[in-house]
Scaffold this active site. Structure first.
Site, PDB file in Angstrom:
ATOM      1  CD  GLU A 124      -2.186   1.426   3.187  1.00  0.00           C
ATOM      2  OE1 GLU A 124      -2.510   2.369   3.639  1.00  0.00           O
ATOM      3  OE2 GLU A 124      -2.480   0.049   3.610  1.00  0.00           O
ATOM      4  CE  LYS A 127      -6.191   2.044   8.286  1.00  0.00           C
ATOM      5  NZ  LYS A 127      -5.483   3.001   7.292  1.00  0.00           N
TER       6      LYS A 127
END
Length: 220
Positions: free
Chosen positions: A42, A131
């Site tokens: 990421e 998340k």
């Protein structure tokens, strides 16, 4: 609300978060992490040249890395990241516009949540996972507690994941974890000590797969 990308992540269990590094170090970092067994990378949008890095990583590591954009705070950032080639979108917050935009385009979006209300809302909007942030403050048991009534929601724990808590977090029900500074150490990068970065990645991969007693899992 499953997805192919999430299924792959659940097998790998780790997303490595790269934030605030120079563009010149992106490829050496990616090489080191790949060598250490990492598959999900990421790049946060507040990193210099994030969009260019995402595009270049997709081109160079097409069959080796799944590249996503992190710290996507609004719909404009989501649009730019997807255009650059991001395969999934991650944010520290729950922006409903961002979730809806990604879902409509078939792009996995994993928004930041902390409360059960936020988690369920993200699920309603179509997010394939949420998340859970910051897990270092909330504690590994938090996953187990919220998964009890929300077992149908996939959770990715980030923020403070380290060698000591990664296995308890996964054991308590997290589908995967996000690893940042505890793996991508800025000092190692400044020293260009990429071999140590590979070793750390290997350690976390083994720990994530429950091989904490393997003699090759070394301390650092």
């Amino acid at each position: 609300m499953g997805s192919h990308m999430l299924s792959l992540l659940k097998q790998e269990k780790i997303i490595v978060i790269v934030r605030g590094v120079s563009q010149s170090s992106i490829f050496p970092i990616a090489d080191a992490l790949c060598s250490g067994g990492i598959k999900f990378l990421e790049i946060t949008m507040d990193t210099e040249g994030a969009l260019f890095s995402i595009s270049q990583l997709r081109e160079k590591y097409e069959n080796q890395l799944y590249v996503g954009a992190g710290t996507v705070l609004d719909i404009e950032a989501a649009k730019e990241a997807i255009q650059a080639g991001a395969q999934y979108i991650i944010s520290p917050n729950l922006n409903e516009q961002v979730v809806s935009y990604c879902v409509e385009r078939g792009i996995d979006v994993w928004p930041g949540t902390m409360t059960p209300t936020e988690m369920y809302r993200a699920y309603q909007l179509g997010a394939s996972a949420v998340k859970v942030f910051p897990i270092g403050t909330l504690g590994s048991n938090y996953i187990k507690e919220v998964k009890s009534p929300l077992s149908f929601i996939e959770m990715i724990a980030t923020g403070g994941v380290n060698k000591e808590n990664i296995l308890p977090i996964l054991t308590n029900g997290a589908a995967a974890v996000g690893l940042g500074g505890n793996l991508v150490d800025k000092q190692l990068i400044q020293q260009k000590n990429y071999s140590e970065l590979t070793k750390r990645a290997q350690t976390f991969v083994r720990l994530a797969k429950g091989v904490g007693n393997d003699e090759t899992v070394q301390s650092y």
